[in-house]
Design a protein around this motif. Structure first.
Motif, PDB file in Angstrom:
ATOM      1  N   ALA A  52     -17.921  -3.377  -4.343  1.00 47.00           N
ATOM      2  CA  ALA A  52     -18.674  -2.995  -3.148  1.00 47.00           C
ATOM      3  C   ALA A  52     -17.725  -2.326  -2.157  1.00 47.00           C
ATOM      4  O   ALA A  52     -16.702  -2.904  -1.782  1.00 47.00           O
ATOM      5  CB  ALA A  52     -19.337  -4.210  -2.512  1.00 47.00           C
ATOM      6  N   GLN A  63     -22.241   0.389  -4.107  1.00 41.63           N
ATOM      7  CA  GLN A  63     -21.995  -0.870  -4.793  1.00 41.63           C
ATOM      8  C   GLN A  63     -22.483  -0.725  -6.228  1.00 41.63           C
ATOM      9  O   GLN A  63     -23.528  -0.138  -6.465  1.00 41.63           O
ATOM     10  CB  GLN A  63     -22.749  -2.023  -4.113  1.00 41.63           C
ATOM     11  N   LEU A  81     -24.694 -11.099  -3.705  1.00 37.08           N
ATOM     12  CA  LEU A  81     -24.516 -10.096  -2.651  1.00 37.08           C
ATOM     13  C   LEU A  81     -24.416 -10.719  -1.271  1.00 37.08           C
ATOM     14  O   LEU A  81     -24.039 -10.038  -0.309  1.00 37.08           O
ATOM     15  CB  LEU A  81     -25.645  -9.073  -2.689  1.00 37.08           C
ATOM     16  N   TRP A 113     -21.009 -10.154   0.051  1.00 34.57           N
ATOM     17  CA  TRP A 113     -20.765  -8.892   0.763  1.00 34.57           C
ATOM     18  C   TRP A 113     -21.180  -9.016   2.229  1.00 34.57           C
ATOM     19  O   TRP A 113     -20.448  -8.583   3.125  1.00 34.57           O
ATOM     20  CB  TRP A 113     -21.523  -7.761   0.069  1.00 34.57           C
TER      21      TRP A 113
END
Length: 611
Positions: A156, A162, A296, A299
Motif C-alpha cells: 500500500a 494498493q 486494510l 492501512w
C-alpha cells in the motif's frame, strides 16, 4: 546477558530494554532494543538492523538477505541515552586519510531510538565531510528494509495504489522487457497476475506525497510501515519523484537520488567542500489486528499514526545537537500575488502556489539542490503562506504557481534564527512573457499529465492503473505513438484541435525496425490574421522531461538548415521509461515551433506577441 528494565511505583514497566554483556567487549554481540511492543536487533558495531520481532513473527525481515548486501557500515557503538522513556543508540564510522580509495570520505553516525509506548522505532543518520577531504559522488542516500517474502504480499502506497504483489520468483521466471526493472509475468505463483508487467518505477511518488507506505502480512495480520513526517532533508523539492516500495518485498526511505532528474541532482563534493546534514528521523511502524478484522484496517491505522508523527514534528526527543528542536527553529510567512497585465489589470492571488525556502541560488536552483535543507508549503487560494519549523540558516524564498509560467524568487536572502517569525508581507511575481497570448497548448503546472496519455497494450498492462488517474505509469506507452501515427507525425491545428488532448504526452522517436530510431517532426499549424510586421512573436516551451534529446525548431520552412533554434543534447534521466510525467528540473525555453530527436514530455507551449 543482562536485561535492564525500568520500574515505577513498584510495577514493571515493559517500556524499554537494552541488552548487552556487562564487563565484556561488545564487539560482535548484537544490541537489542525492546519496549514490550517491538524488539529490534542491531549488529554490533556495524549498526545494521538484522532483526525485528513483532507480534507472532520472530523476524519480519528476510533472513536470506546476503550480509554483503548492506550499506554504510559503522565501527563503533555507543549508548546515548537510556531511561524509562527512551533508548537512543549510536553507531559511528570516522574517516581518515588512510582510508582513501577504500571508503567514501564521510563521517557517519547512525542513530536508532525506541520510545515507550511506540510500536516501532525511529532512525536517523548524520553525515559529515571535513574541509579538504577528497571528492566524492553519492547518487543515492537511502534506507532499505527487505521483509519476509513468504508473509508480506500486499503493498500500500496511497489510498488508490494498493495491490497484491508478485513474488521475487515471478520476476525471475518472467519475460524481461526493455530494461531490467521491467518484467512481464508469464508464470506467476498467483495466476491472477499472469500477463501483467511489474516494474519498481511504477510505484514511484512525489516527495510531498511520500508520508506513509508499506506492506501487509495476512498470516498473521501485521503491517510494516515507513512513516516520514517531514521531507526537509530530502533533495529536489516537493515534486521530486522517488521510489517507495517494490517486489522483494522491499520498503525504502529515499533521502536523495538522481531518479527523475539525472546527474544534475547528484550529491557531489569537489575541491575539499565541507558538509554536514541530518537525514531523518523517520519511523518504522508496526501494527496488527485480529484475524476477524479486515487487514486494510492496518492501512487506516498507519495513516492515523502518520498524522500523529506529522503533528509532533520536529521531534523533541532525538539527542543529537545537530537536530534542532522546535524552539531552536524559526518561521517565514507572507502572501504571494501575481502581476500579469495580459491576464488581469489587478494583482491576482497566487492560488495554491508552492512556496519554499532552500539554499541561496538562482531562479529554480532548488530543483537541483541535494546538499541543503528545504522547507515547502502550499499557499491557500489567496496566496497566503506560512513556512514553519525552519532550521537556522540563510535561504532564498522560491515559488511557482499552477497555471502560471515560470519560477519566482524573492530578491533578498532570508536569515532564519531561533524563534524568529519573519513577515515578508505581500510579494509580487511577474511571470516571463513578451506580450498577450495568441494560443496555448497545455497547462503550466510542471507536468504533461493533461496531454493525451494512451491506453497500454493489453498484454503489457498493470491492472493497478486501469481506470486510474495516473495511467501514465503503465509500461510501454512511448511505443503507442507509432500505432497512432503510423505514416505521418502529429499535426496540431490551432482552433480546430481539441486543446491538450490532441497532443501526445511524449515527443518520442519512431521505431523503424532493426533497433533503428528516427526523429519525429511535430507540426503546429496556426494563422495570424492580424500580422504585425513591426512586432516580435515568441514561442515559449516548458519541457517537463528530456532524455538525450536535441530539440530543433523551425518555422514556416520545415527544411531550414540550420534550424532556427536548437537546444543541443539535453536531459539525462528517462522519466517516461520510469513512468513519470515530469522530471525534477523543468526546462523553460523561448523560441519558435517544434521538432525533436529522442524523448520529450512537453509541459506547455504558448505563443506570445509584442509590438
Amino acid at each position: 546477558m543482562e536485561k535492564v528494565r525500568w520500574k515505577r511505583k513498584g510495577s514493571l514497566v515493559a517500556a524499554l530494554l537494552l541488552m548487552f554483556f556487562i564487563g565484556v567487549s561488545s564487539e560482535k554481540i548484537p544490541v537489542v532494543m525492546d519496549n514490550g511492543l517491538v524488539q529490534v536487533t542491531l549488529s554490533n558495531p556495524e549498526g545494521e538492523v538484522i532483526g525485528i520481532k513483532y507480534n507472532e513473527i520472530d523476524n519480519v525481515l528476510e533472513t536470506q538477505n546476503e550480509e554483503d548486501n548492506r550499506g554504510l557500515i559503522a565501527t563503533d557503538f555507543k549508548v546515548i541515552v537510556q531511561d524509562e522513556n527512551q533508548v537512543e543508540v549510536s553507531f559511528t564510522r570516522t574517516w581518515n586519510i588512510s582510508l582513501r580509495g577504500s571508503l567514501a570520505p564521510l563521517n557517519v553516525d547512525k542513530r536508532y531510538i525506541m520510545r515507550r509506548g511506540v510500536s516501532g522505532f525511529y532512525f536517523y543518520a548524520i553525515m559529515e565531510r571535513k574541509e579538504g577531504w577528497p571528492d566524492v559522488d553519492m547518487d543515492q542516500i537511502r534506507t532499505v528494509f527487505k521483509l519476509q517474502q513468504n508473509k508480506f504480499h500486499f503493498m500500500a502506497i496511497s489510498n488508490d495504489r494498493q495491490r497484491i504483489m508478485p513474488m521475487p520468483e515471478d520476476r525471475a521466471t518472467g519475460q524481461p522487457l526493455a530494461y531490467p526493472e521491467a518484467v512481464l509475468l508469464t508464470d506467476p505463483i498467483n495466476p491472477d497476475l499472469r500477463g501483467e508487467v511489474d516494474d519498481k518505477y511504477q510505484y514511484s511518488s512525489e516527495d510531498k506525497d511520500i508520508r506513509v507506505h508499506g506492506w501487509i502480512s495476512s498470516d498473521p495480520p501485521v503491517g510494516f510501515w515507513m512513516i516520514t513526517p517531514s521531507d526537509e532533508f530530502r533533495s529536489g523539492g516537493p515534486n521530486k519523484q522517488d521510489l517507495t516500495a517494490h517486489v522483494g518485498p522491499v520498503v525504502l526511505s529515499m533521502f536523495t537520488s538522481t531518479h527523475y532528474a539525472g546527474k544534475e541532482i547528484n550529491t557531489e563534493f569537489r575541491n575539499g567542500e565541507p558538509w554536514k546534514k541530518v537525514f531523518g528521523p523517520a519511523l518504522v511502524y508496526l501494527n496488527s489486528v485480529s484475524s476477524e478484522e479486515k487487514p486494510l484496517n492496518l492501512w487506516e491505522d498507519a495513516k492515523r499514526q502518520m498524522m500523529v508523527e506529522v503533528r509532533k514534528w520536529p521531534y523533541n526527543f532525538p539527542e543529537s545537537v545537530d537536530f534542532p528542536k522546535r524552539n531552536q527553529r524559526g518561521g517565514v510567512f507572507g502572501q504571494l500575488r501575481v502581476h500579469d497585465r495580459y491576464m488581469s489589470n489587478r494583482l491576482m492571488w497566487a492560488d495554491s502556489a508552492y512556496v519554499g525556502l532552500a539554499a541561496p541560488g538562482g531562479v529554480g536552483s532548488w530543483e537541483r539542490d541535494s546538499k541543503g535543507y528545504q522547507f515547502w508549503t502550499k499557499a491557500n487560494k489567496r496566496g497566503y503562506f506560512s513556512i514553519k519549523n525552519v532550521r537556522q540558516g540563510d535561504y532564498n524564498l522560491y515559488a511557482w504557481v499552477p497555471g502560471i509560467v515560470g519560477d519566482y524568487k524573492y530578491s533578498a536572502n532570508i536569515t532564519v534564527r531561533a524563534g524568529s517569525n519573519i513577515n515578508l508581507g505581500v510579494l509580487v511575481y511577474e511571470p516571463p512573457r513578451k506580450g498577450p497570448t495568441l494560443w496555448e497548448i497545455g497547462i503550466p503546472d510542471r507536468s504533461a499529465a493533461e496531454f493525451f496519455v494512451p491506453d497500454p497494450y493489453p498484454t503489457l498492462a498493470n491492472q493497478l492503473y486501469t481506470n486510474h488517474p495516473e495511467k501514465f505509469r503503465q509500461y510501454g506507452l512511448w511505443e503507442r505513438y507509432v500505432d497512432l501515427y503510423r505514416n505521418d507525425d502529429l499535426e496540431y491545428t490551432v482552433g480546430d484541435s481539441y486543446h491538450a488532448k490532441d497532443w501526445f504526452f511524449a515527443h518520442v522517436t519512431r521505431d523503424v525496425g532493426n533497433r533503428t530510431y528516427k526523429p519525429t517532426t511535430w507540426r503546429i499549424i496556426f494563422e495570424l490574421k492580424h500580422l504585425n510586421n513591426n512586432g516580435h512573436y515568441t514561442l515559449q516551451l516548458a519541457l517537463a522531461s528530456a532524455t538525450d534529446s536535441d530539440l530543433h525548431v523551425r518555422f514556416n520552412n520545415p527544411n531550414a538548415d540550420p534550424p532556427h533554434f536548437a537546444t543541443g543534447t539535453i536531459g539525462k534521466d528517462n522519466a517516461i521509461a520510469r513512468h513519470g510525467i515530469h522530471v525534477n528540473c523543468v526546462l523553460a525555453m523561448l523560441f519558435t515551433a517544434a521538432n525533436c530527436s529522442d524523448t520529450l514530455a512537453l509541459a506547455i507551449m504558448e505563443l506570445f506577441s509584442s509590438s
